[in-house]
Design an enzyme around this catalytic site. Sequence first.
Site, mmCIF file in Angstrom:
data_model
loop_
_atom_site.group_PDB
_atom_site.id
_atom_site.type_symbol
_atom_site.label_atom_id
_atom_site.label_comp_id
_atom_site.label_asym_id
_atom_site.label_seq_id
_atom_site.Cartn_x
_atom_site.Cartn_y
_atom_site.Cartn_z
ATOM 1 N N SER A 143 0.902 -1.194 -0.206
ATOM 2 C CA SER A 143 -0.062 -0.047 0.066
ATOM 3 C C SER A 143 0.835 1.198 -0.120
ATOM 4 C CB SER A 143 -1.012 -0.008 1.141
ATOM 5 O OG SER A 143 -1.464 1.278 1.481
ATOM 6 N N TYR A 157 -1.757 -0.816 10.263
ATOM 7 C CA TYR A 157 -1.848 -1.129 8.780
ATOM 8 C C TYR A 157 -0.666 -0.904 8.017
ATOM 9 C CZ TYR A 157 -3.884 -1.098 4.040
ATOM 10 O OH TYR A 157 -4.029 -1.174 2.773
HETATM 11 P P1 NAP Z 1 -11.662 -5.402 0.470
HETATM 12 O O1 NAP Z 1 -12.496 -4.571 -0.826
HETATM 13 O O2 NAP Z 1 -11.980 -4.947 1.692
HETATM 14 O O3 NAP Z 1 -11.765 -6.821 0.049
HETATM 15 C C1 NAP Z 1 -11.000 -7.876 0.885
HETATM 16 C C2 NAP Z 1 -10.993 -8.983 0.491
HETATM 17 O O4 NAP Z 1 -10.045 -9.829 1.170
HETATM 18 C C3 NAP Z 1 -12.506 -9.829 0.489
HETATM 19 O O5 NAP Z 1 -12.578 -10.611 -0.843
HETATM 20 C C4 NAP Z 1 -12.446 -10.579 1.758
HETATM 21 O O6 NAP Z 1 -13.191 -11.600 1.698
HETATM 22 C C5 NAP Z 1 -10.868 -10.984 1.813
HETATM 23 N N1 NAP Z 1 -10.421 -11.170 2.976
HETATM 24 C C6 NAP Z 1 -10.392 -10.247 4.061
HETATM 25 N N2 NAP Z 1 -9.864 -10.839 5.240
HETATM 26 C C7 NAP Z 1 -9.548 -12.128 4.999
HETATM 27 C C8 NAP Z 1 -8.994 -13.254 5.485
HETATM 28 N N3 NAP Z 1 -8.638 -13.162 6.711
HETATM 29 N N4 NAP Z 1 -8.647 -14.224 4.784
HETATM 30 C C9 NAP Z 1 -8.872 -14.299 3.610
HETATM 31 N N5 NAP Z 1 -9.623 -13.433 2.782
HETATM 32 C C10 NAP Z 1 -10.018 -12.482 3.545
HETATM 33 O O7 NAP Z 1 -9.960 -4.895 -0.065
HETATM 34 P P2 NAP Z 1 -9.348 -4.059 -1.246
HETATM 35 O O8 NAP Z 1 -9.313 -2.661 -1.017
HETATM 36 O O9 NAP Z 1 -9.725 -4.870 -2.502
HETATM 37 O O10 NAP Z 1 -7.755 -4.422 -0.725
HETATM 38 C C11 NAP Z 1 -7.103 -5.640 -1.366
HETATM 39 C C12 NAP Z 1 -5.845 -5.417 -1.140
HETATM 40 O O11 NAP Z 1 -5.249 -4.275 -1.424
HETATM 41 C C13 NAP Z 1 -5.523 -5.337 0.648
HETATM 42 O O12 NAP Z 1 -4.110 -6.155 0.975
HETATM 43 C C14 NAP Z 1 -5.297 -3.836 0.747
HETATM 44 O O13 NAP Z 1 -4.519 -3.709 1.988
HETATM 45 C C15 NAP Z 1 -4.544 -3.671 -0.455
HETATM 46 N N6 NAP Z 1 -4.801 -2.116 -0.687
HETATM 47 C C16 NAP Z 1 -6.029 -1.384 -0.893
HETATM 48 C C17 NAP Z 1 -6.380 -0.278 -0.988
HETATM 49 C C18 NAP Z 1 -7.639 0.746 -1.423
HETATM 50 O O14 NAP Z 1 -7.610 1.761 -1.416
HETATM 51 N N7 NAP Z 1 -8.499 -0.053 -1.576
HETATM 52 C C19 NAP Z 1 -5.114 0.611 -1.102
HETATM 53 C C20 NAP Z 1 -3.833 0.014 -0.809
HETATM 54 C C21 NAP Z 1 -3.665 -1.329 -0.676
HETATM 55 P P3 NAP Z 1 -14.858 -11.588 2.380
HETATM 56 O O15 NAP Z 1 -15.630 -11.056 1.167
HETATM 57 O O16 NAP Z 1 -15.222 -13.017 2.341
HETATM 58 O O17 NAP Z 1 -14.708 -10.684 3.427
#
Ligand code: NAP
Length: 248
Positions: A143, A157
């Site tokens: 991130s 985080y």
């Molecule tokens: P998100 O929309 O919250 O989706 C999270 C996904 O991870 C969902 O499929 C969820 O499954 C799954 N998940 C959560 N906890 C889990 C666990 N303990 N074991 C297995 N699966 C789990 O997240 P996102 O924004 O797409 O983020 C994806 C990645 O990108 C993360 O690593 C995040 O830190 C990184 N990131 C995101 C952003 C942003 O702005 N969105 C920025 C920087 C980095 P369920 O649906 O079953 O809960």
Amino acid sequence: MDNVMIVTGGSRGIGAATARLGAAAGYRVCLSYRGNEAAAQAVVDEIEQHGGTAIAVAADVGNETDILQLFRTTDERLGPVTALVNNAGILERQMRVQDMDAERLSRILAVNVTGSILCAREAIRRMSTAHGGQGGAIVNLSSVAARLGAPNEYVDYAATKGAIDTFTLGLAKELADEGIRVNAVRPGIIYTDIHASGGEPGRVDRLKESVPMKRGGRADEVAQAILWLLSDAASYTTGTIIDVTGGR
Ligand code: NAP
């Protein structure tokens, strides 16, 4: 090479976009999720409607037994993994470090750091040419918070993502002559549900004016960078971290 992709946390957001793009690029995709089975199944259905192959497996990456089962199920139903996307990640309610308790820190370290390292271990055991595998690629989701620190929101985080950056660099060097490339993508602020779990569903819109491009990113814009790093087009790229941040 057979192309089998595991995307952890592939039921929503960046993981779901990666699963869709991966299937369109010819990977057989296993997407894992923690609890939202309907969302995971909807991604599988969509991939199959477009002629792709996908399965969904419930597996908490904070639990080693679940991780072992995720990789075994993939072996049995799709074949050994050749591309791992360590995407599952969590953040918790925005607060200052002075108010964080040990349970919160254990949860976030278990999922974001230990889970990613254990998934990589299982992938290495299948991919490494030193173990008779055919090689492969790993992409870790970091991130921009690793660079900025996320003060007053979630320094914990941000620190887990700093760990992911370092893990990426070290693992890339460790595996460079075993046919496995390891890279990371550092998204900026992307429109997904993750911000709601921090207690601020509208966070992207609040911050978008601070982004040089003056907008939040889309999950598919992050997925494109992930797919490139996994592909043969990136055959000489390892230990690299790509920022997908609109200039932030
Ligand atoms: P998100 O929309 O919250 O989706 C999270 C996904 O991870 C969902 O499929 C969820 O499954 C799954 N998940 C959560 N906890 C889990 C666990 N303990 N074991 C297995 N699966 C789990 O997240 P996102 O924004 O797409 O983020 C994806 C990645 O990108 C993360 O690593 C995040 O830190 C990184 N990131 C995101 C952003 C942003 O702005 N969105 C920025 C920087 C980095 P369920 O649906 O079953 O809960």
